[in-house]
Design a protein around this motif. Structure first.
Motif, PDB file in Angstrom:
ATOM      1  N   ARG A   1       0.884  -1.156  -0.061  1.00  0.00           N
ATOM      2  CA  ARG A   1      -0.278   0.014  -0.065  1.00  0.00           C
ATOM      3  C   ARG A   1       0.864   1.278  -0.126  1.00  0.00           C
ATOM      4  NH1 ARG A   1      -4.138  -0.050   4.889  1.00  0.00           N
ATOM      5  NH2 ARG A   1      -4.201   2.227   4.096  1.00  0.00           N
ATOM      6  N   HIS A   2       2.017   1.142   0.614  1.00  0.00           N
ATOM      7  CA  HIS A   2       2.973   2.206   0.950  1.00  0.00           C
ATOM      8  C   HIS A   2       4.075   2.275  -0.108  1.00  0.00           C
ATOM      9  CE1 HIS A   2       0.271   2.771   4.207  1.00  0.00           C
ATOM     10  NE2 HIS A   2       1.112   2.172   4.890  1.00  0.00           N
ATOM     11  N   LEU A   3       3.994   1.533  -1.179  1.00  0.00           N
ATOM     12  CA  LEU A   3       5.183   1.081  -1.688  1.00  0.00           C
ATOM     13  C   LEU A   3       5.738   2.270  -2.609  1.00  0.00           C
ATOM     14  CD1 LEU A   3       7.286  -1.182  -1.860  1.00  0.00           C
ATOM     15  CD2 LEU A   3       6.151  -2.131  -3.710  1.00  0.00           C
ATOM     16  N   LEU A   4       4.949   2.789  -3.296  1.00  0.00           N
ATOM     17  CA  LEU A   4       5.096   4.095  -4.383  1.00  0.00           C
ATOM     18  C   LEU A   4       4.703   5.286  -3.990  1.00  0.00           C
ATOM     19  CD1 LEU A   4       3.902   1.982  -7.549  1.00  0.00           C
ATOM     20  CD2 LEU A   4       6.151   2.123  -6.648  1.00  0.00           C
ATOM     21  N   ARG A   5       4.747   5.665  -2.718  1.00  0.00           N
ATOM     22  CA  ARG A   5       4.434   6.815  -2.050  1.00  0.00           C
ATOM     23  C   ARG A   5       5.964   7.510  -2.027  1.00  0.00           C
ATOM     24  NH1 ARG A   5      -0.176   6.019   2.437  1.00  0.00           N
ATOM     25  NH2 ARG A   5      -1.475   5.396   1.008  1.00  0.00           N
TER      26      ARG A   5
ATOM     27  N   LEU B   1      11.938   0.995   1.809  1.00  0.00           N
ATOM     28  CA  LEU B   1      10.648   0.237   1.847  1.00  0.00           C
ATOM     29  C   LEU B   1      10.643  -0.747   0.550  1.00  0.00           C
ATOM     30  CD1 LEU B   1       8.004  -0.509   3.068  1.00  0.00           C
ATOM     31  CD2 LEU B   1       6.945   1.314   1.854  1.00  0.00           C
ATOM     32  N   MET B   2      11.077  -0.057  -0.501  1.00  0.00           N
ATOM     33  CA  MET B   2      10.796  -0.932  -1.867  1.00  0.00           C
ATOM     34  C   MET B   2      11.727  -1.994  -1.711  1.00  0.00           C
ATOM     35  SD  MET B   2      11.430   0.758  -5.646  1.00  0.00           S
ATOM     36  CE  MET B   2      10.122   1.736  -5.669  1.00  0.00           C
ATOM     37  N   ILE B   3      13.215  -1.761  -1.241  1.00  0.00           N
ATOM     38  CA  ILE B   3      14.236  -2.929  -1.258  1.00  0.00           C
ATOM     39  C   ILE B   3      13.592  -3.953  -0.397  1.00  0.00           C
ATOM     40  CG2 ILE B   3      16.555  -3.425  -0.929  1.00  0.00           C
ATOM     41  CD1 ILE B   3      17.353  -0.549  -1.994  1.00  0.00           C
TER      42      ILE B   3
END
Length: 416
Positions: A349-353, A361-363
């Motif tokens: 849910r928060h990945l692309l903010r 967070l992405m990694i």
């Protein structure tokens, strides 16, 4: 202009020094995670002390971080209950004690990240430093570059300063993603140094001859690039990412081709590259043990106990879902599945903010997803870096929740 109280002026430098000391302690702990040649390793000794000291000094656990804490505690309660059904408890209590310790490291990492998000960069830089050293040791050991270098190999496979090549290989993947992300988003002047680091780490993964590590590296790298292309909206930036990704792939392919010119490398590669090994599909091999183990677990609500399936069949589960059933019982299995699904769902849910912690967070999220996939053919139960990844993801989730709480009540993102 109001005067600043004298005690505040005195306390401010003290708080800054304490924060710096805390960050340095976390960095040393992460760095030591790359050197586990025997147990207990220096990592356990340092981090066990840190867990006690941090919480004695008042480190708080937010409601967000309390979620993995509760699920991991229930997971380990299941492990404690499984001890009751073991015919011989030898080694069982120690195993569950290590599991509980690793669970607490997840909570510690998440809490200190939520306290100071700048620690994310410190953590990844310490991880890269450890990976480069242990990866270099694994490469030198594989080629017997100096007397006694064979200590860094096992079964003609590089393992660096680890006990098992199957842990050594996956440990290097998160630092590879960090360097890859910096390569794709940073200045071109830094590219040669980043590419050199990538070559060392990828060669370490390759020489570990771990099929799980190979699959994890391929999946995670492609997934990271895909998410970056999805996030960035400008055509120029997307073109840069694609161009640098292709260049990096070509360079890495050349490095692997050069390595395959050595007979011992090519022979072992041709053997390990087979999708199904003899010990996978043979009678009582990995896949048959999975089937038997799941049938046994369905009859044992409390599980079999730590390492008990290995004593019965001569080999461990090599499947994290089966491992959670046999070692932690039905209670542990449900809590583990809940933790993984919750982590992936909320993290997504928060990945692309657009946040300062978004790259980390992405990694971390990509790595958790990758470890979930390879967990079908390998145990990730006591992998220290897996619990570190959980802490990174939940620390970022906690930062996002804190950020949303600070938004004005009229902001539509607050209820997202």
């Amino acid at each position: 202009m109001s005067a600043v109280p004298a005690d505040s002026r005195v306390a401010a430098p003290g708080r800054a020094i304490a924060a710096l000391a805390g960050s340095a302690a976390i960095a040393v702990g992460v760095f030591l995670s790359g050197f586990v040649m025997s147990e207990p390793a220096p990592y356990e000794l340092l981090m066990a002390g840190q867990i006690v000291v941090w919480f004695l000094l008042g480190l708080t656990i937010s409601r967000t971080v309390a979620i993995p804490l509760a699920l991991l505690l229930v997971f380990n309660v299941g492990g404690m209950l499984s001890l009751l059904v073991m015919p011989d408890m030898a080694g069982g209590p120690i195993y569950i004690a290590v599991s509980t310790f690793l669970a607490l490291t997840t909570v510690l990492y998440a809490a200190v990240i939520e306290q100071r998000p700048q620690r994310l960069q410190i953590i990844f830089k310490a991880w890269v430093a450890a990976a480069l050293i242990t990866g270099t040791l694994g490469i030198l050991g594989y080629f017997h570059a100096f007397p006694g270098a064979g200590i860094f190999t096992r079964y003609d496979r590089a393992m660096g300063a680890f006990e098992d090549p199957n842990v050594f290989g996956p440990y290097l993947v998160a630092p590879i993603l960090y360097l890859l992300h910096r390569l794709l988003t940073g200045r071109l002047v830094q590219a040669p140094l980043l590419i050199a680091g990538l070559l060392v780490l990828v060669m370490g993964v390759f020489l570990s001859f771990s099929r799980a590590a190979w699959g994890l590296l391929l999946f995670s790298s492609l997934m990271l690039v895909f998410l970056m292309l999805l996030k960035e909206r400008t055509g120029a930036f997307r073109l840069k990412i694609l161009a640098l990704s292709i260049a990096a792939i070509v360079l890495l392919a050349v490095a692997v081709i050069i390595a395959l010119q050595f007979d011992r490398v090519s022979d072992l590669f041709s053997n390990r590259a087979r999708l199904v090994q003899e010990y996978d599909g043979a009678r009582l091999g990995r896949f048959e043990r999975h089937k038997i183990g799941f049938l046994l677990a369905m009859e044992r609500p409390l599980g079999l106990g730590p390492m008990e399936l290995g004593r019965m069949f001569g080999e461990d589960e090599h499947n994290i879902w089966l491992k959670s059933l046999t070692t932690y019982g039905w209670l542990g299995f449900v809590s583990y599945v809940t933790l993984i699904c919750w982590t992936l769902a909320v993290g997504f849910r928060h990945l692309l903010r657009d946040r300062p912690w978004q790259p980390y967070l992405m990694i971390g999220w990509v790595m958790i997803l990758g470890h979930t996939l390879i967990g079908n053919v390998i145990d990730t139960d006591h992998w220290r870096h897996f619990y570190l990844l959980l802490g990174i993801v939940w620390g970022c989730i906690a930062l996002e929740q804190r950020h949303l709480r600070r938004l004005p009540s009229t902001n539509p993102l607050r209820g997202a």
